[in-house]
Motif scaffolding. Structure first.
Motif, PDB file in Angstrom:
ATOM      1  N   MET A   1      28.209  84.202  24.929  1.00  0.00           N
ATOM      2  CA  MET A   1      27.946  82.937  25.560  1.00  0.00           C
ATOM      3  C   MET A   1      29.124  82.001  25.284  1.00  0.00           C
ATOM      4  SD  MET A   1      25.084  80.101  24.714  1.00  0.00           S
ATOM      5  CE  MET A   1      23.681  80.729  25.533  1.00  0.00           C
ATOM      6  N   THR A   2      29.582  81.369  26.350  1.00  0.00           N
ATOM      7  CA  THR A   2      30.708  80.450  26.243  1.00  0.00           C
ATOM      8  C   THR A   2      30.205  79.021  26.383  1.00  0.00           C
ATOM      9  OG1 THR A   2      32.126  82.086  27.278  1.00  0.00           O
ATOM     10  CG2 THR A   2      32.927  79.823  27.229  1.00  0.00           C
ATOM     11  N   ILE A   3      30.649  78.177  25.515  1.00  0.00           N
ATOM     12  CA  ILE A   3      30.277  76.755  25.585  1.00  0.00           C
ATOM     13  C   ILE A   3      31.394  76.018  26.312  1.00  0.00           C
ATOM     14  CG2 ILE A   3      29.830  74.670  24.266  1.00  0.00           C
ATOM     15  CD1 ILE A   3      28.738  76.456  22.051  1.00  0.00           C
ATOM     16  N   ARG A   4      31.021  75.350  27.380  1.00  0.00           N
ATOM     17  CA  ARG A   4      31.999  74.566  28.138  1.00  0.00           C
ATOM     18  C   ARG A   4      31.718  73.088  27.935  1.00  0.00           C
ATOM     19  NH1 ARG A   4      32.500  76.576  34.124  1.00  0.00           N
ATOM     20  NH2 ARG A   4      34.543  75.661  33.874  1.00  0.00           N
ATOM     21  N   LEU A   5      32.724  72.388  27.590  1.00  0.00           N
ATOM     22  CA  LEU A   5      32.591  70.947  27.442  1.00  0.00           C
ATOM     23  C   LEU A   5      32.826  70.311  28.817  1.00  0.00           C
ATOM     24  CD1 LEU A   5      34.535  70.347  24.139  1.00  0.00           C
ATOM     25  CD2 LEU A   5      32.071  70.513  24.476  1.00  0.00           C
ATOM     26  N   VAL A   6      31.909  69.475  29.193  1.00  0.00           N
ATOM     27  CA  VAL A   6      32.016  68.798  30.486  1.00  0.00           C
ATOM     28  C   VAL A   6      32.499  67.380  30.235  1.00  0.00           C
ATOM     29  CG1 VAL A   6      30.772  68.053  32.528  1.00  0.00           C
ATOM     30  CG2 VAL A   6      30.144  70.198  31.408  1.00  0.00           C
ATOM     31  N   SER A   7      33.605  67.078  30.852  1.00  0.00           N
ATOM     32  CA  SER A   7      34.110  65.712  30.682  1.00  0.00           C
ATOM     33  C   SER A   7      33.404  64.795  31.676  1.00  0.00           C
ATOM     34  CB  SER A   7      35.623  65.665  30.902  1.00  0.00           C
ATOM     35  OG  SER A   7      35.915  66.063  32.218  1.00  0.00           O
ATOM     36  N   GLY A   8      33.407  63.543  31.378  1.00  0.00           N
ATOM     37  CA  GLY A   8      32.767  62.559  32.249  1.00  0.00           C
ATOM     38  C   GLY A   8      33.591  62.310  33.492  1.00  0.00           C
ATOM     39  N   PRO A   9      33.181  61.343  34.265  1.00  0.00           N
ATOM     40  CA  PRO A   9      33.930  60.996  35.476  1.00  0.00           C
ATOM     41  C   PRO A   9      35.320  60.489  35.098  1.00  0.00           C
ATOM     42  CG  PRO A   9      32.263  59.352  35.033  1.00  0.00           C
ATOM     43  CD  PRO A   9      32.038  60.477  34.056  1.00  0.00           C
ATOM     44  N   PRO A  10      36.255  60.532  36.021  1.00  0.00           N
ATOM     45  CA  PRO A  10      37.595  60.040  35.689  1.00  0.00           C
ATOM     46  C   PRO A  10      37.564  58.572  35.301  1.00  0.00           C
ATOM     47  CG  PRO A  10      37.381  60.509  38.039  1.00  0.00           C
ATOM     48  CD  PRO A  10      36.124  60.955  37.391  1.00  0.00           C
ATOM     49  N   ARG A  11      38.447  58.211  34.428  1.00  0.00           N
ATOM     50  CA  ARG A  11      38.488  56.819  33.958  1.00  0.00           C
ATOM     51  C   ARG A  11      38.973  55.893  35.063  1.00  0.00           C
ATOM     52  NH1 ARG A  11      39.715  55.697  28.051  1.00  0.00           N
ATOM     53  NH2 ARG A  11      38.521  57.328  27.052  1.00  0.00           N
ATOM     54  N   LEU A  12      38.420  54.705  35.060  1.00  0.00           N
ATOM     55  CA  LEU A  12      38.868  53.688  36.002  1.00  0.00           C
ATOM     56  C   LEU A  12      40.121  53.033  35.430  1.00  0.00           C
ATOM     57  CD1 LEU A  12      35.463  52.049  36.918  1.00  0.00           C
ATOM     58  CD2 LEU A  12      36.735  53.748  38.209  1.00  0.00           C
ATOM     59  N   THR A  13      41.117  52.904  36.253  1.00  0.00           N
ATOM     60  CA  THR A  13      42.379  52.347  35.770  1.00  0.00           C
ATOM     61  C   THR A  13      42.505  50.855  36.018  1.00  0.00           C
ATOM     62  OG1 THR A  13      43.464  52.861  37.854  1.00  0.00           O
ATOM     63  CG2 THR A  13      43.576  54.533  36.123  1.00  0.00           C
TER      64      THR A  13
END
Length: 88
Positions: A1-13
């Motif tokens: 089993m592989t754990i994938r880290l999900v990043s959040g939405p792209p940062r607002l600049t």
């Protein structure tokens, strides 16, 4: 089993263009004029919407309704209670 880290939405600049100061001032003037032109709830609603547009709403306006509204409001003279125009 592989754990994938999900990043959040792209940062607002914060690169959305700001409304130029003279345009922001025009919408604020229209907001205050609307409150005098239409006393009561309608004037208060127009006042709040125009102030909100001056602060950040211009980024979401696709049909240019608020600039047209501001133009119409600023073009209307305020009538005195007895029916006479100011300065007439």
């Amino acid at each position: 089993m592989t754990i994938r880290l999900v990043s959040g939405p792209p940062r607002l600049t914060g690169t959305a263009p700001e409304l130029p100061p003279h345009d922001r001032s025009r919408f604020r003037a229209a907001a205050h004029h609307a409150r005098r032109l239409y006393p009561g709830c309608v004037g208060e609603l127009l006042h709040r919407e125009l102030l909100a547009y001056a602060e950040f709403g211009h980024r979401f306006d696709r049909e240019a309704l608020m600039p047209r509204l501001a133009g119409e409001i600023l073009a209307c003279p305020i009538r005195e209670a007895d029916g006479h125009q100011p300065g007439a």
